[in-house]
Structure formats: structure tokens, C-alpha cells
Write a protein that holds these residues in place. Structure first.
Motif, short mmCIF file in Angstrom:
data_model
loop_
_atom_site.label_atom_id
_atom_site.label_comp_id
_atom_site.label_asym_id
_atom_site.label_seq_id
_atom_site.Cartn_x
_atom_site.Cartn_y
_atom_site.Cartn_z
N PRO A 128 -7.89 6.88 1.69
CA PRO A 128 -6.96 6.11 0.88
C PRO A 128 -5.68 5.81 1.65
CG PRO A 128 -6.95 8.40 0.19
CD PRO A 128 -8.05 8.26 1.18
N THR A 129 -5.10 4.67 1.38
CA THR A 129 -3.88 4.26 2.08
C THR A 129 -2.83 3.81 1.08
OG1 THR A 129 -4.66 1.98 2.27
CG2 THR A 129 -5.21 3.48 4.08
N GLY A 130 -1.59 3.78 1.54
CA GLY A 130 -0.50 3.26 0.73
C GLY A 130 -0.32 4.01 -0.57
N PRO A 131 -0.03 3.28 -1.66
CA PRO A 131 0.22 3.91 -2.96
C PRO A 131 -0.97 4.68 -3.51
CG PRO A 131 0.99 1.63 -2.91
CD PRO A 131 0.20 1.83 -1.67
N SER A 132 -2.18 4.33 -3.06
CA SER A 132 -3.36 5.01 -3.58
C SER A 132 -3.59 6.38 -2.94
CB SER A 132 -4.61 4.15 -3.35
OG SER A 132 -4.81 3.95 -1.96
N ALA A 133 -2.84 6.68 -1.92
CA ALA A 133 -3.02 7.97 -1.25
C ALA A 133 -2.48 9.09 -2.12
CB ALA A 133 -2.30 7.96 0.10
N SER A 134 -3.28 10.10 -2.27
CA SER A 134 -2.87 11.25 -3.08
C SER A 134 -2.36 12.36 -2.18
CB SER A 134 -4.05 11.76 -3.91
OG SER A 134 -5.04 12.29 -3.05
N LYS A 135 -1.71 13.32 -2.79
CA LYS A 135 -1.20 14.44 -2.01
C LYS A 135 -2.33 15.24 -1.37
CE LYS A 135 3.06 15.13 -4.63
NZ LYS A 135 3.85 16.10 -5.42
N ASN A 136 -3.49 15.23 -2.00
CA ASN A 136 -4.60 16.02 -1.47
C ASN A 136 -5.23 15.40 -0.22
OD1 ASN A 136 -4.32 17.92 -3.44
ND2 ASN A 136 -5.81 16.98 -4.81
N SER A 137 -4.83 14.22 0.15
CA SER A 137 -5.38 13.61 1.35
C SER A 137 -4.26 12.99 2.19
CB SER A 137 -6.43 12.54 1.00
OG SER A 137 -5.85 11.55 0.18
N ARG A 138 -3.13 13.67 2.22
CA ARG A 138 -1.96 13.08 2.85
C ARG A 138 -2.04 13.07 4.37
NH1 ARG A 138 2.42 16.07 0.69
NH2 ARG A 138 2.35 17.42 2.50
N PHE A 139 -2.67 14.09 4.96
CA PHE A 139 -2.76 14.18 6.41
C PHE A 139 -4.18 13.85 6.86
CE2 PHE A 139 0.87 16.86 5.51
CZ PHE A 139 1.75 16.53 6.52
N ILE A 140 -4.28 12.92 7.80
CA ILE A 140 -5.58 12.60 8.37
C ILE A 140 -5.47 12.66 9.90
CG2 ILE A 140 -6.29 11.15 6.44
CD1 ILE A 140 -5.81 8.74 8.30
N ALA A 141 -6.55 13.07 10.53
CA ALA A 141 -6.63 13.11 11.98
C ALA A 141 -7.55 11.98 12.42
CB ALA A 141 -7.16 14.45 12.46
N VAL A 142 -6.98 11.00 13.08
CA VAL A 142 -7.70 9.81 13.49
C VAL A 142 -7.97 9.87 14.99
CG1 VAL A 142 -7.68 7.29 13.55
CG2 VAL A 142 -6.56 8.50 11.68
N PRO A 143 -9.20 9.61 15.42
CA PRO A 143 -9.46 9.56 16.86
C PRO A 143 -8.55 8.55 17.55
CG PRO A 143 -11.52 9.51 15.63
CD PRO A 143 -10.42 9.36 14.63
N LYS A 144 -8.02 8.89 18.69
CA LYS A 144 -7.11 7.99 19.39
C LYS A 144 -7.76 6.66 19.70
CE LYS A 144 -4.22 11.60 21.38
NZ LYS A 144 -3.64 12.19 22.61
N SER A 145 -9.07 6.69 19.91
CA SER A 145 -9.77 5.45 20.22
C SER A 145 -9.88 4.52 19.02
CB SER A 145 -11.18 5.77 20.73
OG SER A 145 -11.91 6.49 19.75
N ARG A 146 -9.65 5.04 17.78
CA ARG A 146 -9.80 4.23 16.57
C ARG A 146 -8.48 4.09 15.81
NH1 ARG A 146 -14.77 5.56 12.90
NH2 ARG A 146 -14.16 3.49 12.22
N ARG A 147 -7.39 4.53 16.38
CA ARG A 147 -6.13 4.46 15.65
C ARG A 147 -5.70 3.01 15.40
NH1 ARG A 147 -0.20 6.74 17.39
NH2 ARG A 147 0.85 6.10 15.50
N SER A 148 -5.96 2.13 16.34
CA SER A 148 -5.59 0.73 16.14
C SER A 148 -6.36 0.10 15.00
CB SER A 148 -5.84 -0.06 17.43
OG SER A 148 -7.21 0.02 17.80
#
Length: 533
Positions: A471-491
């Protein structure tokens, strides 16, 4: 049963290339025994060197993080065994059995977790104890068949070989396999010397350790080495009479078959995958595609000999120099050939060479496959160096300085891991940053891949998701606030996110992004560096 005097009488064991009080496989002329002061100096140096090497190894076991993939995977399997309470089937993830290895290492590591807590030191401690136990057997063998001087050098060489030093403090399977094969080979030598010795059943206990640590390959390595030696020396009748094969086989079966049966009953299909897939297909089929837990390690045939140089570093180069210095002359070649046919030297050569010959034809190999051959190599080189370091010979100090190479390199790796957490492939510091900065109920979500080190350090709480499901933006909940994104897919994530990605921390492979940043974020750990771009 009539005992064979070649093995019952100790003095007759050394009627090949040298008497019992001589230790150099390539020396000629009378043996010059070093003075007591020189022996004391050598023993003191060995004791100091081993103590310092062990101290560095212990510090690294405490502070060096588990790295992906192998060590972190085995650590997580042991953690899951303790958490689930299932001591029959190892699990690589919740509900997913791990069929690639038997459970002995996981039993011991999970037991250490229960006693000492779930941490790096506890998980690595069983490997260190297995290595020390194997080294003790090796020392006893070298002292009994050669001398205390050879035993001391064998200990120093064995423990400071690069592969031994690394695996001694790592959550791996191979130290237990090496201990099992070492125990079996040392026990067999003691049994052949005295068939009534209490060592005769330790041969089969060593086989049981290997079977429960890595599988039938342990039996192949031990019996293959013994068969090579007995065939060359024509000693099969002696071996057959001295060893209690039937009772010993029953002992090994009683120690191992119950678990194999329970494992197949609990998760049908285990025996077929483990015996046919992990042993036969992995050995014969290069790049075997049936691996359920990773990928095969395809290498050109004969690569094991190149890996041996790295595994035996720095002592492999010393052995090569010592050998080349002898084969250059006719006399040296004759002495080496004579020494190689002496009973105990031939035994060590078979023990050291058979694993290498066997894995020469394997389609998939790792450098850890060299480990069962290194104990015999350490004794062989110690026999040679025991004379090299004597009086009127090459000074021992230049060679002894090699002892410090492996501890110094490991100490440097520990320092680098503390200065730059993103240098090594581990998620320890990312998970630690998340734990220090989360506010209220929160979940750490990995996108695309969830490394084993993330599972281990989050105690199984790290979740796995796809880039589209986060989830992104306003739909993001506190239970999913931190995500680890592969550097190759961050863009890619930046294009789909309402809130621009804000990397709060970076490991080697992942950027930790906060989806809904609070007004004020807690300060990161005191010793943690900022994100590296």
C-alpha cells in the motif's frame, strides 16, 4: 583371533621410511633431535598462537552477523526447530520441510539456542566444539603414531587452515561431517594397532555422526579412503579381522535408521529426494535443476583441486613448496616414494587424497567439500615441518608466521562489518534499525525476496510481498509502514508510489523505505552509519 604384529607392535609401524622417532617424510641422514629449549620454545609459540587464533574466532562468533545465504539459512532452520518444537523434520520456512540435510547440526544449534538464547554465538558454538573435538582426535593420533612435536604442529596447521578457521565459527553442516570422518579414521588406525582397543566402536559412531550430519557421503569418504589404502598396501585381511564389522554396522544402524524412518513417515518423499536427488543427481548432473532450496553449484571437473589451495591456505602453498623442493632431485624423489609406501604415511595419503579424487568427478561442488581431507593433510605437513624446524635446518620462525594470516584476515572482516554494515550480505543492521525506529504496531515487509538473515533477526516476523501489493500514500497503514525494496527495483516503486520513496537505511541489497513518515523519527543506533548511495 591372532593379531597382526604390524599393528600390534608399535615399533613395527615405523619400519618404512623412518624409525618412530623420526618425523620428516623427506629427510635423509640421522635424525637430529632438537634441544629441550628449542622444543619448549616451539610448544610455547604453538600454545600462544592457538590461544590468539581461538580468541579472534570467539570474538568473530559474537559480533560478526549471519550472512546470506547458507549460514543465515541454517541459523533460521535451527531457530524454527526450536520455535515449532518439531525435532524430527527441519523446516526452511513455516510449513516447508527442509529435505536437503539430516538434522544433527540443527539439533545441536537449536539446543544451543535454548540454553544461550537465539543469537549468533549460540548458533555457531556447536560448530566450534565439533572442530575442537576433531582437532583433539587428530592430536591424539599424531602423538601416538609420530611424536608430540608432530601433534602440536598438526594442531596449529589444521586450525589455521582458511576453511577450517572459517567453518569452525559458522553455522554450517560441514564441521560435523569432518568430525565424524576424522573420528572414524583415527579410530580405525587405533583399532588396527590394537584390535581390542576401546576405539574399535568409535569408528562406527563416527560414521553415525556423518550419516546424521550430511548423509551417506560420510560412509563413502571413510570406506573409500580405507579401501584405497588397504588395496595399495595389501592389508585387506588385516582390516577385515581387526574391525568388528557386523556389530559395528548394527550400532551405526541403531543410531541412524530410526530418524530416517521417522522422517520419511512424517514427510513422505524425503528419502527419494535426499538419497537420489541430493546425492546421486547432484553428483552426476552438472547444474542439477532439481534443487528445491537454491541452485546447483556447477563447476568444471577437477575444480576441487583449485578450491583445495584456497581451503588449505596458507599451508597449501607451504606443502607445495616443500614437495617441489624434494622432487627436483633424484634422491628427493626416491626418498618421497619410499616414505609414501610406509604404512602410516600411506594411510594419511589415502585419507587426504580420496575425498579430492572422489569430488574431482562431481558435477556440482563447493570449497567446503575439501574439509574432510584437511585433517590428514595437516598431519602430513606437520611430519615434514617437524624436521624442517629442527636444529641445522630451515628456521621455524618464518614458517610459523603464517599462523597469523587467517586470524588477521578474520579480524579485518569483523572490523569492516562494524564500520560498513552494507559491505556484507546481511540484513541484521536493517532489521535492527527498523526495531529501533518503529512506533506502535508495525510490520517489516520485504518486496520480492525475503532473505534468511531478515527472517532470523526478525524472529520470523518479516513479511514478504510484491511491489504491486504494497500500500502507498494515504492507504498505507501503520502495520505496513516500513518496506525493504531491492535496490534494483527502487525506481519501479518510485513510479507507483504516491509518496516519494524515502530510504531511511540501506543494506547491501535493500533500501528501507518509510511509507507514511511520522513527524519525527527516532534517532538511529549510535554506531550505525548513514545510508550509502
Amino acid at each position: 583371533m591372532k593379531e597382526d604384529r604390524r599393528f600390534r607392535d608399535r615399533s613395527l609401524l615405523y619400519t618404512g621410511a623412518w624409525p618412530r622417532d623420526r618425523s620428516d617424510i623427506a629427510c635423509v641422514g640421522p635424525r637430529l633431535r632438537p634441544p629441550a629449549s628449542r622444543q619448549t620454545e616451539t610448544y610455547q609459540f604453538a600454545l600462544i598462537a592457538l590461544g590468539c587464533a581461538l580468541a579472534v574466532r570467539l570474538v568473530a562468533m559474537i559480533v560478526f552477523p549471519l550472512t546470506d545465504t547458507t549460514e543465515a539459512r541454517y541459523g533460521e532452520i535451527a531457530r524454527l526447530m526450536l520455535e515449532t518444537g518439531d525435532w524430527i523434520t527441519p523446516y526452511v520456512d513455516y510449513g516447508i520441510p527442509f529435505w536437503a540435510k539430516p538434522p544433527l547440526a540443527f539439533w545441536l544449534e537449536a539446543g544451543a539456542f535454548r540454553l544461550l538464547g537465539v543469537n549468533e554465538f549460540a548458533g555457531r558454538l556447536p560448530s566450534l566444539l565439533a572442530t575442537i573435538a576433531g582437532a583433539a582426535c587428530l592430536y591424539r593420533y599424531a602423538c601416538d603414531f609420530w611424536s608430540r612435536r608432530v601433534g602440536v604442529w598438526a594442531l596449529v596447521i589444521f586450525f589455521t587452515c582458511a576453511l577450517v578457521y572459517v567453518t569452525a565459527g559458522a553455522i554450517l553442516i560441514d564441521p560435523f561431517l569432518a568430525f565424524g570422518t576424522t573420528l572414524s579414521m583415527v579410530s580405525l588406525a587405533a583399532t588396527l594397532r590394537n584390535p581390542r582397543s576401546s576405539w574399535r566402536y568409535l569408528l562406527f559412531i563416527g560414521l553415525a555422526v556423518g550419516l546424521l550430519a550430511k548423509g551417506p557421503v560420510a560412509v563413502v569418504l571413510v570406506l573409500g579412503s580405507v579401501s584405497l589404502w588397504a588395496t595399495v598396501k595389501g592389508l585387506w585381511p588385516v582390516v577385515w579381522r581387526a574391525v568388528p564389522w557386523i556389530r559395528g554396522a548394527l550400532l551405526t544402524a541403531a543410531l541412524t535408521l530410526p530418524w530416517y524412518g521417522l522422517a520419511e513417515m512424517k514427510t513422505p518423499g524425503y528419502l527419494h529426494y535426499f538419497l537420489v536427488g541430493e546425492h546421486w543427481m547432484r553428483f552426476t548432473e552438472a547444474g542439477w535443476g532439481g534443487d528445491l532450496y537454491g541452485s546447483a553449484h556447477k563447476q568444471p571437473l577437477g575444480t576441487i583441486w583449485v578450491l583445495w589451495l584456497g581451503a588449505a591456505f596458507p599451508w597449501g602453498f607451504v606443502a607445495a613448496w616443500r614437495l617441489l623442493s624434494r622432487v627436483r632431485t633424484r634422491l628427493g624423489r626416491r626418498v618421497l616414494a619410499t616414505a609414501a609406501m610406509e604404512t602410516q604415511t600411506a594411510y594419511l595419503l589415502s585419507w587426504a587424497l580420496f575425498p579430492m579424487i572422489f569430488f574431482t568427478f562431481a558435477g556440482n561442488i563447493l570449497w567446503t567439500y575439501v574439509l574432510p581431507a584437511l585433517p590428514a593433510f595437516a598431519v602430513l605437513l606437520a611430519v615434514a615441518l617437524a624436521d624442517t624446524t629442527g636444529p641445522r635446518r630451515t628456521p621455524w620462525r618464518p614458517i610459523a608466521r603464517l599462523v597469523w594470516i587467517s586470524p588477521v584476515l578474520l579480524a579485518a572482516a569483523v572490523i569492516v562489518a562494524q564500520i560498513d554494515p552494507s559491505f556484507f550480505n546481511t540484513e541484521k543492521f536493517l532489521v535492527q534499525f527498523y526495531n529501533e525506529n518503529r512506533q506502535g504496531p508495525s510490520t517489516l515487509t520485504y518486496v520480492g525476496d525475503r532473505p534468511f538473515s531478515a527472517r532470523f533477526y526478525s524472529r520470523g516476523q518479516a513479511r514478504l510481498s510484491t511491489i504491486e501489493a504494497v500500500p502507498t500514500g494515504p492507504s498505507a497503514s501503520k502495520n505496513s509502514r516500513f518496506i525493504a525494496v531491492p535496490k534494483s527495483r527502487r525506481s519501479v516503486y518510485g513510479k507507483t508510489s504516491v509518496v516519494p520513496p524515502d530510504a531511511r537505511f540501506a543494506s547491501r541489497r535493500f533500501d528501507l523505505i518509510e511509507l507514511a513518515p511520522p513527524s519525527k523519527l527516532a534517532v538511529a543506533g549510535k554506531n550505525r552509519p548513514p545510508v550509502r548511495n
